[in-house]
Design a protein around this motif. Sequence first.
Motif, PDB file in Angstrom:
ATOM      1  N   ALA A 122     -41.532 -18.743  39.788  1.00 32.89           N
ATOM      2  CA  ALA A 122     -42.193 -19.037  41.072  1.00 32.89           C
ATOM      3  C   ALA A 122     -43.204 -17.942  41.378  1.00 32.89           C
ATOM      4  CB  ALA A 122     -41.166 -19.120  42.196  1.00 32.89           C
ATOM      5  N   ILE A 123     -44.356 -18.358  41.915  1.00 33.28           N
ATOM      6  CA  ILE A 123     -45.358 -17.401  42.405  1.00 33.28           C
ATOM      7  C   ILE A 123     -45.450 -17.596  43.913  1.00 33.28           C
ATOM      8  CG2 ILE A 123     -47.777 -16.681  42.313  1.00 33.28           C
ATOM      9  CD1 ILE A 123     -47.900 -17.793  39.452  1.00 33.28           C
ATOM     10  N   LEU A 124     -45.206 -16.537  44.680  1.00 35.97           N
ATOM     11  CA  LEU A 124     -45.258 -16.594  46.150  1.00 35.97           C
ATOM     12  C   LEU A 124     -46.553 -15.912  46.590  1.00 35.97           C
ATOM     13  CD1 LEU A 124     -41.545 -15.539  46.930  1.00 35.97           C
ATOM     14  CD2 LEU A 124     -42.438 -17.754  46.142  1.00 35.97           C
ATOM     15  N   GLY A 125     -47.436 -16.705  47.216  1.00 29.80           N
ATOM     16  CA  GLY A 125     -48.791 -16.218  47.497  1.00 29.80           C
ATOM     17  C   GLY A 125     -49.739 -16.768  46.444  1.00 29.80           C
TER      18      GLY A 125
ATOM     19  N   GLY B 268     -37.369 -22.496  50.394  1.00 25.30           N
ATOM     20  CA  GLY B 268     -36.085 -22.650  49.695  1.00 25.30           C
ATOM     21  C   GLY B 268     -36.233 -23.512  48.443  1.00 25.30           C
ATOM     22  N   ASP B 269     -36.935 -24.634  48.577  1.00 22.92           N
ATOM     23  CA  ASP B 269     -37.132 -25.520  47.412  1.00 22.92           C
ATOM     24  C   ASP B 269     -37.963 -24.822  46.338  1.00 22.92           C
ATOM     25  OD1 ASP B 269     -35.705 -27.540  48.568  1.00 22.92           O
ATOM     26  OD2 ASP B 269     -37.463 -28.548  49.408  1.00 22.92           O
ATOM     27  N   ALA B 270     -38.928 -24.006  46.775  1.00 18.16           N
ATOM     28  CA  ALA B 270     -39.769 -23.294  45.805  1.00 18.16           C
ATOM     29  C   ALA B 270     -38.936 -22.304  44.991  1.00 18.16           C
ATOM     30  CB  ALA B 270     -40.891 -22.554  46.538  1.00 18.16           C
ATOM     31  N   LEU B 271     -37.893 -21.749  45.602  1.00 21.30           N
ATOM     32  CA  LEU B 271     -37.155 -20.655  44.964  1.00 21.30           C
ATOM     33  C   LEU B 271     -35.901 -21.098  44.204  1.00 21.30           C
ATOM     34  CD1 LEU B 271     -37.406 -17.991  47.817  1.00 21.30           C
ATOM     35  CD2 LEU B 271     -38.482 -17.874  45.554  1.00 21.30           C
ATOM     36  N   THR B 272     -35.353 -22.231  44.583  1.00 24.22           N
ATOM     37  CA  THR B 272     -34.060 -22.635  44.003  1.00 24.22           C
ATOM     38  C   THR B 272     -34.174 -22.816  42.483  1.00 24.22           C
ATOM     39  OG1 THR B 272     -33.420 -23.652  46.076  1.00 24.22           O
ATOM     40  CG2 THR B 272     -32.227 -24.382  44.106  1.00 24.22           C
TER      41      THR B 272
ATOM     42  N   ILE C 227     -48.561  -5.673  58.350  1.00 28.22           N
ATOM     43  CA  ILE C 227     -48.564  -7.120  58.067  1.00 28.22           C
ATOM     44  C   ILE C 227     -47.669  -7.439  56.869  1.00 28.22           C
ATOM     45  CG2 ILE C 227     -49.993  -9.102  57.430  1.00 28.22           C
ATOM     46  CD1 ILE C 227     -52.305  -7.809  58.889  1.00 28.22           C
ATOM     47  N   ASN C 228     -47.828  -6.695  55.792  1.00 25.54           N
ATOM     48  CA  ASN C 228     -47.168  -7.092  54.550  1.00 25.54           C
ATOM     49  C   ASN C 228     -45.657  -6.847  54.544  1.00 25.54           C
ATOM     50  OD1 ASN C 228     -49.641  -7.911  53.738  1.00 25.54           O
ATOM     51  ND2 ASN C 228     -49.954  -6.335  52.183  1.00 25.54           N
ATOM     52  N   ALA C 229     -45.196  -5.856  55.337  1.00 24.25           N
ATOM     53  CA  ALA C 229     -43.750  -5.572  55.374  1.00 24.25           C
ATOM     54  C   ALA C 229     -42.986  -6.809  55.843  1.00 24.25           C
ATOM     55  CB  ALA C 229     -43.481  -4.391  56.304  1.00 24.25           C
ATOM     56  N   GLY C 230     -43.486  -7.463  56.881  1.00 26.83           N
ATOM     57  CA  GLY C 230     -42.804  -8.650  57.416  1.00 26.83           C
ATOM     58  C   GLY C 230     -42.856  -9.821  56.440  1.00 26.83           C
ATOM     59  N   ILE C 231     -43.997  -9.963  55.753  1.00 24.05           N
ATOM     60  CA  ILE C 231     -44.134 -11.051  54.767  1.00 24.05           C
ATOM     61  C   ILE C 231     -43.116 -10.860  53.646  1.00 24.05           C
ATOM     62  CG2 ILE C 231     -45.681 -12.029  53.010  1.00 24.05           C
ATOM     63  CD1 ILE C 231     -48.040 -11.418  54.892  1.00 24.05           C
ATOM     64  N   VAL C 232     -43.036  -9.626  53.141  1.00 24.04           N
ATOM     65  CA  VAL C 232     -42.110  -9.351  52.030  1.00 24.04           C
ATOM     66  C   VAL C 232     -40.660  -9.547  52.492  1.00 24.04           C
ATOM     67  CG1 VAL C 232     -41.236  -7.496  50.524  1.00 24.04           C
ATOM     68  CG2 VAL C 232     -43.707  -7.864  50.774  1.00 24.04           C
ATOM     69  N   ARG C 233     -40.347  -9.123  53.722  1.00 26.47           N
ATOM     70  CA  ARG C 233     -38.975  -9.315  54.222  1.00 26.47           C
ATOM     71  C   ARG C 233     -38.607 -10.800  54.209  1.00 26.47           C
ATOM     72  NH1 ARG C 233     -37.772  -7.191  60.081  1.00 26.47           N
ATOM     73  NH2 ARG C 233     -39.551  -8.531  60.486  1.00 26.47           N
ATOM     74  N   THR C 234     -39.492 -11.651  54.770  1.00 27.05           N
ATOM     75  CA  THR C 234     -39.190 -13.094  54.835  1.00 27.05           C
ATOM     76  C   THR C 234     -38.999 -13.688  53.437  1.00 27.05           C
ATOM     77  OG1 THR C 234     -40.583 -13.226  56.781  1.00 27.05           O
ATOM     78  CG2 THR C 234     -40.076 -15.307  55.694  1.00 27.05           C
ATOM     79  N   LEU C 235     -39.886 -13.327  52.516  1.00 23.24           N
ATOM     80  CA  LEU C 235     -39.804 -13.901  51.172  1.00 23.24           C
ATOM     81  C   LEU C 235     -38.529 -13.434  50.462  1.00 23.24           C
ATOM     82  CD1 LEU C 235     -43.568 -13.581  50.136  1.00 23.24           C
ATOM     83  CD2 LEU C 235     -42.358 -15.620  50.970  1.00 23.24           C
ATOM     84  N   CYS C 236     -38.163 -12.170  50.675  1.00 25.53           N
ATOM     85  CA  CYS C 236     -36.960 -11.648  50.002  1.00 25.53           C
ATOM     86  C   CYS C 236     -35.690 -12.226  50.617  1.00 25.53           C
ATOM     87  CB  CYS C 236     -36.956 -10.118  50.028  1.00 25.53           C
ATOM     88  SG  CYS C 236     -38.222  -9.456  48.930  1.00 25.53           S
ATOM     89  N   GLU C 237     -35.721 -12.538  51.915  1.00 25.65           N
ATOM     90  CA  GLU C 237     -34.568 -13.241  52.510  1.00 25.65           C
ATOM     91  C   GLU C 237     -34.384 -14.590  51.810  1.00 25.65           C
ATOM     92  OE1 GLU C 237     -34.819 -11.163  56.952  1.00 25.65           O
ATOM     93  OE2 GLU C 237     -35.682 -13.159  56.668  1.00 25.65           O
ATOM     94  N   GLY C 238     -35.502 -15.260  51.528  1.00 24.80           N
ATOM     95  CA  GLY C 238     -35.437 -16.538  50.803  1.00 24.80           C
ATOM     96  C   GLY C 238     -34.864 -16.348  49.400  1.00 24.80           C
TER      97      GLY C 238
ATOM     98  N   PHE D 119     -32.039  -7.246  50.299  1.00 30.70           N
ATOM     99  CA  PHE D 119     -31.013  -7.724  49.360  1.00 30.70           C
ATOM    100  C   PHE D 119     -29.661  -7.070  49.659  1.00 30.70           C
ATOM    101  CE2 PHE D 119     -34.690  -8.361  46.117  1.00 30.70           C
ATOM    102  CZ  PHE D 119     -34.994  -9.589  46.692  1.00 30.70           C
ATOM    103  N   LYS D 120     -29.679  -5.787  50.035  1.00 26.15           N
ATOM    104  CA  LYS D 120     -28.404  -5.117  50.377  1.00 26.15           C
ATOM    105  C   LYS D 120     -27.757  -5.806  51.567  1.00 26.15           C
ATOM    106  CE  LYS D 120     -29.710  -0.487  48.957  1.00 26.15           C
ATOM    107  NZ  LYS D 120     -30.204   0.807  49.443  1.00 26.15           N
TER     108      LYS D 120
END
Length: 358
Positions: free
Chosen positions: A50-53, A109-113, A138-149, A177-178
């Motif tokens: 998967a490529i995010l972005g 979710g579908d992109a990552l499963t 800006i990017n810290a929040g984007i990365v947090r959301t994607l990593c939660e996914g 992740f922790k």
Amino acid sequence: MQASADVNQRIARISAHINPPTDNLQMEGSSNLKRENCRAKGGSPGFKVAILGAAGGIGQPLAMLMKMNPLVSVLHLYDVVNTPGVTADISHMDTGAVVRGFLGQQQLGDALTGMDLVIIPAGVPRKPGMTRDDLFNINAGIVRTLCEGISKCCPKAIVNLISNPVNSTVPIAAEVFKNANTYDPRLLLGVTMLDVVRANTFVAEVLGLDPRDVDVPVVGGHAGVTILPLLSQVKPPCSFTQEETEYLTSRIQNGGTEVVEAKAGAGSATLSMAYAAVKFADACLHALRGDAGVVQCAFVSSQVTELPFFASRVRLGRNGVEEIYPLGPLNEYERVGLEKAKKELAGSIEKGVSFIRK
Ligand SMILES: NC(=O)c1ccc[n+]([C@@H]2O[C@H](COP(=O)([O-])OP(=O)(O)OC[C@H]3O[C@@H](n4cnc5c(N)ncnc54)[C@H](O)[C@@H]3O)[C@@H](O)[C@H]2O)c1
Ligand SMILES: O=C(O)C[C@H](O)C(=O)O
């Protein structure tokens, strides 16, 4: 009358070819054939990536190059804008990977499963006069959301994190992740490959060699003085004058800024980054396949220095990072550079950690 009806029919047929509906294949002289009724079995052997972005400056050429990679069987393209167009375009390439597009957070979710490898070039790039750290808010929040996914949908995937500032976004990802109890430090890699690619290019230029024959280890992190090329360890073995050492170190550390200034407000490195990202992702896929001796530089959880994260040469295997190599003997110039790098890195790592812990 008959002639004009023929012309209209021909125009309708041509326009169906130029602009086909996304999930129907328009066949001349027949009714609609649905994609799901085609004989394609789908899925040659290989890995799911998967490529995010994926619709961005890096994302698009990266998607194109990954579609050309024979180790990829399924390629998921996720972004908050424009993925239908990018996906339709890339899906026409006659290579093995099946391409699917995903748009907006409800489709994350579908992109990552089921993914084996997730590459993240999502986020804003620099403009002239900015540091990578200026992108943090800006990017810290984007990365947090994607990593939660990722922690919910593919916690065992290898993650290649490109979004800047890498020195902070990798610690952010680790904290996410922790919190989700899914953290495996072997699977989280900050991509510093572009520093190595640049170092190989610039060193080859100075030495009058082919860049493909040059290998420069670049350690530390991915911003300014944290980018530390180890010119004393270049392969093939060679030596540099003090003037060459200073020129090369400065050019490698400022390679990103060189591109940002040349693009004059239109973004940062995208094409060389897509090339570097594919070189790195390909190494990860070869390692996942079980190939021996896959070694690259990356910014990872590390005990090479007293810092919790550091870029150095790592050996990749089926489980991600399987061995982290020590820095090896440094000369005095590099020892001074290392101290400067560590000082700046410590602050950037702490900033990322406290963004999640606060
Ligand atoms: N690690 C490196 O060596 C390196 C090199 C070059 C660029 N970068 C960084 O990569 C990032 C992307 O650069 P670019 O030039 O492709 O930028 P870009 O603006 O062209 O593309 C970024 C893409 O991310 C998407 N995006 C934004 N928010 C998103 C979200 N929440 N989820 C998914 N996608 C989202 C945007 O829609 C856009 O398509 C920047 O942070 C840049 O600094 C890192
Ligand atoms: O310099 C930037 O902002 C983008 C990237 O980190 C690079 O090194 O080219």
